[in-house]
Design an enzyme around this catalytic site. Structure first.
Site, PDB file in Angstrom:
ATOM      1  NE  ARG B 257      -2.315   1.808   3.413  1.00  0.00           N
ATOM      2  CZ  ARG B 257      -2.623   1.831   4.713  1.00  0.00           C
ATOM      3  NH1 ARG B 257      -3.504   0.979   5.192  1.00  0.00           N
ATOM      4  NH2 ARG B 257      -2.047   2.705   5.520  1.00  0.00           N
ATOM      5  CG  HIS B 261      -7.485   2.958   4.864  1.00  0.00           C
ATOM      6  ND1 HIS B 261      -7.638   1.683   4.373  1.00  0.00           N
ATOM      7  CD2 HIS B 261      -8.744   3.457   5.028  1.00  0.00           C
ATOM      8  CE1 HIS B 261      -8.941   1.413   4.256  1.00  0.00           C
ATOM      9  NE2 HIS B 261      -9.618   2.471   4.645  1.00  0.00           N
ATOM     10  CE1 TYR B 270      -1.192   2.358   9.002  1.00  0.00           C
ATOM     11  CE2 TYR B 270      -2.292   4.225  10.051  1.00  0.00           C
ATOM     12  CZ  TYR B 270      -2.106   3.404   8.952  1.00  0.00           C
ATOM     13  OH  TYR B 270      -2.813   3.625   7.804  1.00  0.00           O
TER      14      TYR B 270
HETATM   15  C1  LIG Z   1     -17.853  -4.277   7.735  1.00  0.00           C
HETATM   16  C2  LIG Z   1     -16.911  -3.138   7.749  1.00  0.00           C
HETATM   17  N1  LIG Z   1     -16.203  -2.862   8.867  1.00  0.00           N
HETATM   18  C3  LIG Z   1     -15.342  -1.827   8.871  1.00  0.00           C
HETATM   19  C4  LIG Z   1     -15.160  -1.064   7.756  1.00  0.00           C
HETATM   20  C5  LIG Z   1     -14.170   0.097   7.767  1.00  0.00           C
HETATM   21  N2  LIG Z   1     -13.011  -0.267   6.921  1.00  0.00           N
HETATM   22  C6  LIG Z   1     -12.952   0.050   5.629  1.00  0.00           C
HETATM   23  S1  LIG Z   1     -11.625  -0.544   4.863  1.00  0.00           S
HETATM   24  C7  LIG Z   1     -11.057  -1.243   6.289  1.00  0.00           C
HETATM   25  C8  LIG Z   1      -9.794  -2.005   6.261  1.00  0.00           C
HETATM   26  C9  LIG Z   1      -9.802  -3.057   5.221  1.00  0.00           C
HETATM   27  O1  LIG Z   1      -8.545  -3.656   5.149  1.00  0.00           O
HETATM   28  P1  LIG Z   1      -8.215  -4.699   4.040  1.00  0.00           P
HETATM   29  O2  LIG Z   1      -9.350  -5.603   3.821  1.00  0.00           O
HETATM   30  O3  LIG Z   1      -6.905  -5.312   4.345  1.00  0.00           O
HETATM   31  O4  LIG Z   1      -8.135  -3.838   2.696  1.00  0.00           O
HETATM   32  P2  LIG Z   1      -7.122  -2.655   2.386  1.00  0.00           P
HETATM   33  O5  LIG Z   1      -7.845  -1.398   2.727  1.00  0.00           O
HETATM   34  O6  LIG Z   1      -5.911  -2.861   3.183  1.00  0.00           O
HETATM   35  O7  LIG Z   1      -6.870  -2.766   0.930  1.00  0.00           O
HETATM   36  C10 LIG Z   1     -11.918  -0.983   7.344  1.00  0.00           C
HETATM   37  C11 LIG Z   1     -11.699  -1.417   8.732  1.00  0.00           C
HETATM   38  C12 LIG Z   1     -15.940  -1.370   6.636  1.00  0.00           C
HETATM   39  N3  LIG Z   1     -15.859  -0.653   5.511  1.00  0.00           N
HETATM   40  N4  LIG Z   1     -16.780  -2.414   6.642  1.00  0.00           N
END
Ligand SMILES: Cc1ncc(C[n+]2csc(CCOP(=O)(O)OP(=O)(O)O)c2C)c(N)n1
Ligand SMILES: [Mg+2]
Lengths: 327, 372
Positions: B257, B261, B270
């Site tokens: 990444r 985020h 972090y």
């Molecule tokens: C059910 C749910 N819980 C929390 C969130 C908030 N949220 C959005 S993206 C994310 C992290 C996702 O991480 P990952 O699946 O590893 O994907 P990345 O963003 O790292 O590509 C969170 C906690 C959400 N969108 N949906």
């Protein structure tokens, strides 16, 4: 005309829809060889095979989520949730996904899916086999919610639901499956979604109900008729979209309104009906807009004395009618 | 070796080694370069106050373009996620479609300006509309694969998501169901090591998401997300397997990444400076570029030509999106259902306030804060 039980009407309508349209499939737990725990799909596996009558693992979110996907790729799934009480693991798929798909894609995608689930108490089902869940879903724009009360309506409304281009939740009161019989004509008739029925014309009090309560309301209407109270019973049939016109014109005529629902009273579906009546028929009202509904405990208790205490019944409704009539 | 030109039909040794043509390789490169450039433009526009929110795919593009490549456009299906810019570009969307979504304009293909940016979807290209609760799209893709199998369409359905999202229950339910029915389905997990701020060690008890595949009786394949052709090869195999009726595959691409985020995240809280500085070593774009140059598929001249074309495309798309019309609030009640809504007519005095008659100015505050 043939006399059929509520569940026969549902089963035969599904079979007819599957014969009519290859795109109709059924997914759920035990819907295959066993024919469902209530036998709503009995015989369908034999006629249509395992590709169209699919026994799923015990995964409610999957049942709804894959139905959504299948609906987007050309099928018209009928998803069975074994008991409405177990629909909650699929809440996210229903509310975040099915309900919003068309709106969020600006009409790019739709979800022509029917979700059937037995609901309701009075069957010794206790906390987790008795729930009424309609309020959770009727709250959500994008979902249609249907609760039939007669075999005739069940068949006509189920056809309309399966053929609808949007997600429909079709809740069936399980106490009615075998206890309610009625005439069901042959042929491909539809009962349109969003149209209530006046099942007992009257002049002094409007009683609004659906599902099992629509039967109890009729019984109560007969009881109080002997005491000289004329009740008009409105059976909503579709909770959403709501047939506001029929509700309001009845209340405007009678000037009094009692709403009956089996679910917990607080914020139950009937609360919205009361609110609409108070807001839009105020000038016509001759008494408070009242409710008879389930008590506010987290579930229907098991012991028969406790269960009777919980359940709305014709006597409780008749009592509510008398109090309102006294205004 | 002479540099290949688009449409030349040439096949270098590199292309032949993965069963592709040079046009494919340049096509993939163009998608990756476009995705990166449009992504960088999104951040510029965000910092300039033009668009309220950005969630980007920088670092994921190589795996995305390569894994979408063996799928057939307008036949197969993809349920993308919010970082899937290169996936969507590889599957038929244009830079302009990404930018009109960033601006949430009426012409936005994904939602007509209704959804936050990053919620891609487009019916014409079989890209499933995405919501915000992560991993819900898993079951939609599995359901699409189920319909493909029942209707015998020969389609394959793929979905992608992050490793954090792969912990959701829907992923388990979907993999199990897809495996039972040997559905033509591919789950692509783009593992970038973080779910917002939570590192992978605190998301997974096993080193890899792919380790879980054996629990469903399906292949779990791990690929280096910066190795574009390695990703392609794994995806090609998964697509072939799905089309043969042999069932689903889980592909885990280890990606990086490169950004925070989202535009609302302060990743230095972090992630250390050293970690951030070291990321570029695994950036798929320069790696693939170097690989293509070494193989003689890409020359300096073609590289600059593509860069110029991409820049022009994105400049024009930005202007277009900037000047495109906002959705009209009078349309906001549309498409709750296929037919007119509300079926319940409003009370005589309407819905209250100005709903349905007036819009409000691009309200940045609404998109600030906890919108991850
Ligand atoms: C059910 C749910 N819980 C929390 C969130 C908030 N949220 C959005 S993206 C994310 C992290 C996702 O991480 P990952 O699946 O590893 O994907 P990345 O963003 O790292 O590509 C969170 C906690 C959400 N969108 N949906
Ligand atoms: Mg991640």
């Amino acid at each position: 005309m043939a006399l059929k039980t509520f569940i026969e009407a549902i089963r035969e309508t599904m079979a007819e829809e599957m014969r009519r349209d290859e795109a109709v499939i059924i997914m759920g737990e035990d819907v295959g060889l066993k024919g469902g725990v209530f036998l709503a799909t009995d015989g369908l596996f034999g006629e249509f095979g395992g590709d169209r009558v699919i026994d799923t693992p015990l995964t409610e979110s999957q049942i709804i989520g894959t139905s959504i996907g299948a609906a987007m790729n050309g099928l018209r799934p009928i998803a069975e949730i074994q008991f409405a009480d177990f629909i909650h693991p699929a809440f996210n798929q229903l509310v975040s996904e099915a309900a919003r798909m068309r709106y969020r894609s600006n009409n790019g995608f739709g979800v022509p899916m029917t979700v059937r689930a037995p609901y309701g108490g009075g069957v010794h089902g206790a906390l987790y086999h008795s729930q009424s869940v309609e309020a959770f879903f009727a709250h959500v724009p994008g979902l249609k919610v249907v609760i039939p009360s007669t075999p005739y309506d069940a068949a006509g409304l189920l056809r309309s639901s399966v053929r609808d281009d949007d997600p429909v939740l079709f809740f069936e009161h399980k106490k009615m499956y075998r206890s309610v019989r009625g005439d069901v004509p042959g042929g491909d008739y539809l009962v349109p979604l969003g149209k209530a029925a006046i099942t007992h014309p009257g002049t002094q009090i409007t009683v609004i109900a659906y599902g099992l309560m629509a039967h109890y309301a009729l019984e109560a209407a007969d009881v109080v008729a002997e005491e000289g109270i004329s009740v008009e019973v409105v059976d909503l049939r579709t909770l959403r979209p709501l047939d506001k016109e029929t509700v309001l014109s009845s209340v405007k005529k009678t000037g009094k309104c009692l709403v009956v629902y089996e679910d917990n009273r607080f914020l139950g579906y009937g609360a919205e009906i009361c609110s609409i009546v108070a807001e839009e028929a105020f000038d016509y009202l001759d008494g408070p807009v009242t409710r008879i509904a389930g008590p506010d405990v987290p579930g229907v208790p098991y012991n028969h004395v406790l269960e009777d205490w919980f359940m709305v019944n014709p006597e409780k409704i008749a009592d509510g009618i008398r109090k309102l009539a006294a205004y | 070796m002479a540099a290949t030109r688009p449409g030349s039909g040439a096949t270098s040794e590199l292309a032949a080694s993965v069963g592709l043509t040079d046009d494919d390789l340049i096509g993939m490169y163009r998608v990756i370069a476009t995705a990166r450039a449009v992504d960088e433009r999104m951040w510029v526009l965000n910092r300039a106050g033009r668009i309220p929110f950005v969630i980007s795919g920088q670092g994921h593009e190589g795996a995305q373009a390569a894994i979408a490549w063996p799928l057939e456009r307008k036949k197969d299906w993809i349920a993308p996620f919010y970082r899937s810019i290169a996936t969507c570009l590889a599957f038929g969307m244009q830079a302009r479609d990404i930018l009109t979504a960033q601006y949430a304009k009426a012409i936005d293909l994904s939602s007509g300006g209704r959804q936050m940016p990053g919620h891609y979807g487009n019916v014409a290209n079989n890209l499933v509309s995405l919501s915000s609760p992560v991993a819900t799209q898993m079951l939609h893709a599995v359901g699409i694969a189920l319909a493909a199998k029942i209707r015998k369409t020969g389609q394959v359905a793929m979905t992608s998501m992050g490793e954090g999202s792969s912990n959701q229950g829907d992923v388990h339910e979907g993999l199990n169901f897809a495996a039972i029915h040997k559905l033509p389905f591919i789950l692509c997990v783009e593992n970038n090591g973080y779910a917002i701020s939570v590192p992978v060690e605190r998301q997974l008890a096993t080193p890899n998401v792919a380790d879980r595949a054996s629990g469903y009786g399906i292949p779990g394949v791990i690929v280096d997300g910066a190795d574009v052709l390695g990703c392609y090869t794994a995806a090609k195999e998964a697509v072939d397997r799905a089309r043969r009726g042999d069932g689903p595959t889980l592909i885990e691409a280890k990606v990086i990444r490169l950004t925070a985020h989202s535009s609302d995240d302060q990743q230095t809280k972090y992630r250390s400076a050293e970690e951030l500085a070291g990321l570029t070593a695994n950036d798929p774009l320069p790696r693939f570029r170097a690989q293509l140059k070494e193989a003689g598929v890409l020359t300096d001249e073609l590289e600059s030509q593509i860069a110029a074309e991409v820049k022009k495309d994105i400049d024009e798309a930005t202007d277009f999106a900037e000047n495109a019309a906002d959705p009209d609030p009078s349309t906001a009640m549309q498409w709750v259902f296929a037919e007119q809504w509300p079926g319940e007519t409003p009370p005589a005095w309407g819905f209250g306030g100005s709903h349905g008659t007036e819009g409000h100015e691009g309200d940045k505050s609404a998109a600030e804060g906890a919108v991850d």
